[in-house]
Motif scaffolding. Sequence first.
Motif, PDB file in Angstrom:
ATOM      1  N   GLY A  85      37.874  -3.600 103.049  1.00 11.44           N
ATOM      2  CA  GLY A  85      36.705  -4.458 103.221  1.00 11.44           C
ATOM      3  C   GLY A  85      35.496  -3.749 103.799  1.00 11.44           C
ATOM      4  O   GLY A  85      34.415  -3.740 103.224  1.00 11.44           O
ATOM      5  N   SER A  86      35.678  -3.110 104.959  1.00  8.08           N
ATOM      6  CA  SER A  86      34.538  -2.481 105.634  1.00  8.08           C
ATOM      7  C   SER A  86      34.661  -0.966 105.749  1.00  8.08           C
ATOM      8  O   SER A  86      33.768  -0.318 106.274  1.00  8.08           O
ATOM      9  N   GLY A  87      35.782  -0.414 105.298  1.00  5.31           N
ATOM     10  CA  GLY A  87      35.968   1.024 105.390  1.00  5.31           C
ATOM     11  C   GLY A  87      36.767   1.453 106.610  1.00  5.31           C
ATOM     12  O   GLY A  87      37.175   2.594 106.719  1.00  5.31           O
ATOM     13  N   GLU A  88      36.988   0.510 107.552  1.00  6.46           N
ATOM     14  CA  GLU A  88      37.847   0.814 108.689  1.00  6.46           C
ATOM     15  C   GLU A  88      38.354  -0.459 109.335  1.00  6.46           C
ATOM     16  O   GLU A  88      37.797  -1.536 109.137  1.00  6.46           O
ATOM     17  N   GLY A  89      39.434  -0.306 110.081  1.00  5.50           N
ATOM     18  CA  GLY A  89      40.004  -1.432 110.803  1.00  5.50           C
ATOM     19  C   GLY A  89      40.739  -0.929 112.033  1.00  5.50           C
ATOM     20  O   GLY A  89      41.146   0.226 112.084  1.00  5.50           O
ATOM     21  N   PRO A 138      46.427  -5.227  98.864  1.00  9.70           N
ATOM     22  CA  PRO A 138      44.996  -5.506  98.731  1.00  9.70           C
ATOM     23  C   PRO A 138      44.115  -4.636  99.633  1.00  9.70           C
ATOM     24  O   PRO A 138      43.156  -5.108 100.214  1.00  9.70           O
ATOM     25  N   GLY A 139      44.464  -3.363  99.793  1.00  5.38           N
ATOM     26  CA  GLY A 139      43.628  -2.467 100.581  1.00  5.38           C
ATOM     27  C   GLY A 139      43.933  -2.456 102.064  1.00  5.38           C
ATOM     28  O   GLY A 139      43.035  -2.400 102.889  1.00  5.38           O
ATOM     29  N   VAL A 140      45.217  -2.505 102.407  1.00  8.32           N
ATOM     30  CA  VAL A 140      45.606  -2.522 103.810  1.00  8.32           C
ATOM     31  C   VAL A 140      46.498  -1.325 104.150  1.00  8.32           C
ATOM     32  O   VAL A 140      47.086  -0.709 103.265  1.00  8.32           O
ATOM     33  N   VAL A 141      46.591  -1.026 105.442  1.00 15.19           N
ATOM     34  CA  VAL A 141      47.536  -0.038 105.953  1.00 15.19           C
ATOM     35  C   VAL A 141      48.417  -0.739 106.979  1.00 15.19           C
ATOM     36  O   VAL A 141      48.011  -1.738 107.566  1.00 15.19           O
ATOM     37  N   ALA A 142      49.609  -0.205 107.171  1.00 20.63           N
ATOM     38  CA  ALA A 142      50.532  -0.775 108.156  1.00 20.63           C
ATOM     39  C   ALA A 142      50.473   0.039 109.444  1.00 20.63           C
ATOM     40  O   ALA A 142      50.385   1.259 109.417  1.00 20.63           O
ATOM     41  N   CYS A 143      50.504  -0.650 110.558  1.00 23.32           N
ATOM     42  CA  CYS A 143      50.573  -0.007 111.867  1.00 23.32           C
ATOM     43  C   CYS A 143      51.705  -0.674 112.625  1.00 23.32           C
ATOM     44  O   CYS A 143      51.798  -1.898 112.576  1.00 23.32           O
ATOM     45  N   PRO A 144      52.584   0.071 113.272  1.00 26.15           N
ATOM     46  CA  PRO A 144      52.514   1.510 113.479  1.00 26.15           C
ATOM     47  C   PRO A 144      52.818   2.271 112.192  1.00 26.15           C
ATOM     48  O   PRO A 144      53.545   1.788 111.336  1.00 26.15           O
ATOM     49  N   ASN A 145      52.226   3.461 112.088  1.00 29.92           N
ATOM     50  CA  ASN A 145      52.459   4.272 110.895  1.00 29.92           C
ATOM     51  C   ASN A 145      53.649   5.200 111.146  1.00 29.92           C
ATOM     52  O   ASN A 145      54.058   5.389 112.287  1.00 29.92           O
ATOM     53  N   PRO A 146      54.220   5.766 110.092  1.00 26.83           N
ATOM     54  CA  PRO A 146      55.439   6.581 110.229  1.00 26.83           C
ATOM     55  C   PRO A 146      55.293   7.800 111.141  1.00 26.83           C
ATOM     56  O   PRO A 146      56.278   8.311 111.641  1.00 26.83           O
ATOM     57  N   LYS A 147      54.079   8.267 111.382  1.00 30.67           N
ATOM     58  CA  LYS A 147      53.886   9.451 112.225  1.00 30.67           C
ATOM     59  C   LYS A 147      53.860   9.121 113.717  1.00 30.67           C
ATOM     60  O   LYS A 147      53.880  10.014 114.546  1.00 30.67           O
ATOM     61  N   MET A 148      53.814   7.850 114.061  1.00 30.07           N
ATOM     62  CA  MET A 148      53.755   7.458 115.474  1.00 30.07           C
ATOM     63  C   MET A 148      55.132   7.584 116.117  1.00 30.07           C
ATOM     64  O   MET A 148      56.148   7.367 115.469  1.00 30.07           O
ATOM     65  N   ALA A 149      55.139   7.911 117.412  1.00 28.68           N
ATOM     66  CA  ALA A 149      56.395   8.050 118.151  1.00 28.68           C
ATOM     67  C   ALA A 149      57.109   6.700 118.247  1.00 28.68           C
ATOM     68  O   ALA A 149      56.469   5.670 118.430  1.00 28.68           O
ATOM     69  N   LEU A 150      58.415   6.730 118.134  1.00 34.06           N
ATOM     70  CA  LEU A 150      59.205   5.504 118.163  1.00 34.06           C
ATOM     71  C   LEU A 150      59.014   4.726 119.466  1.00 34.06           C
ATOM     72  O   LEU A 150      58.949   3.505 119.469  1.00 34.06           O
ATOM     73  N   TRP A 151      58.875   5.414 120.585  1.00 39.53           N
ATOM     74  CA  TRP A 151      58.734   4.733 121.875  1.00 39.53           C
ATOM     75  C   TRP A 151      57.465   3.899 121.957  1.00 39.53           C
ATOM     76  O   TRP A 151      57.392   2.958 122.724  1.00 39.53           O
ATOM     77  N   SER A 152      56.473   4.243 121.156  1.00 41.94           N
ATOM     78  CA  SER A 152      55.197   3.516 121.219  1.00 41.94           C
ATOM     79  C   SER A 152      55.094   2.426 120.163  1.00 41.94           C
ATOM     80  O   SER A 152      54.020   1.895 119.926  1.00 41.94           O
ATOM     81  N   ALA A 153      56.217   2.100 119.523  1.00 39.96           N
ATOM     82  CA  ALA A 153      56.212   1.118 118.442  1.00 39.96           C
ATOM     83  C   ALA A 153      55.852  -0.287 118.946  1.00 39.96           C
ATOM     84  O   ALA A 153      56.102  -0.639 120.087  1.00 39.96           O
ATOM     85  N   HIS A 154      55.242  -1.046 118.056  1.00 42.33           N
ATOM     86  CA  HIS A 154      54.912  -2.448 118.309  1.00 42.33           C
ATOM     87  C   HIS A 154      55.197  -3.200 117.024  1.00 42.33           C
ATOM     88  O   HIS A 154      55.529  -2.571 116.015  1.00 42.33           O
ATOM     89  N   PRO A 155      55.110  -4.519 117.005  1.00 38.68           N
ATOM     90  CA  PRO A 155      55.360  -5.242 115.741  1.00 38.68           C
ATOM     91  C   PRO A 155      54.447  -4.727 114.633  1.00 38.68           C
ATOM     92  O   PRO A 155      53.293  -4.378 114.884  1.00 38.68           O
ATOM     93  N   LYS A 156      54.980  -4.668 113.416  1.00 38.95           N
ATOM     94  CA  LYS A 156      54.196  -4.174 112.283  1.00 38.95           C
ATOM     95  C   LYS A 156      53.088  -5.165 111.948  1.00 38.95           C
ATOM     96  O   LYS A 156      53.330  -6.365 111.847  1.00 38.95           O
ATOM     97  N   VAL A 157      51.890  -4.639 111.797  1.00 40.33           N
ATOM     98  CA  VAL A 157      50.743  -5.439 111.375  1.00 40.33           C
ATOM     99  C   VAL A 157      50.063  -4.720 110.222  1.00 40.33           C
ATOM    100  O   VAL A 157      50.166  -3.501 110.086  1.00 40.33           O
ATOM    101  N   TYR A 158      49.390  -5.485 109.387  1.00 41.62           N
ATOM    102  CA  TYR A 158      48.652  -4.918 108.261  1.00 41.62           C
ATOM    103  C   TYR A 158      47.171  -5.038 108.554  1.00 41.62           C
ATOM    104  O   TYR A 158      46.680  -6.107 108.922  1.00 41.62           O
ATOM    105  N   ILE A 159      46.469  -3.935 108.415  1.00 43.53           N
ATOM    106  CA  ILE A 159      45.058  -3.855 108.778  1.00 43.53           C
ATOM    107  C   ILE A 159      44.227  -3.603 107.536  1.00 43.53           C
ATOM    108  O   ILE A 159      44.476  -2.645 106.802  1.00 43.53           O
TER     109      ILE A 159
END
Length: 68
Positions: A44-48, A19-40
Amino acid sequence: MSNDKQAVVEVLAKDLQGPGVVACPNPKMALWSAHPKVYIDVAGSGEGRCPYCGTVYRLKAGEKVHAH
């Protein structure tokens, strides 16, 4: 993040999931900086912003989100 400037990731309408979301962390992020996956919600507003790392996901100018 330790620096004052937060990362901004421009996304295309075709990059949005479900429904218009992106997942973070995204595949281009370094593995060491990973956090639980969230959908943003970007449609709705053009950014999150990720509540964990502060990365801003912004719909690229001129992109249109189509209803499914």
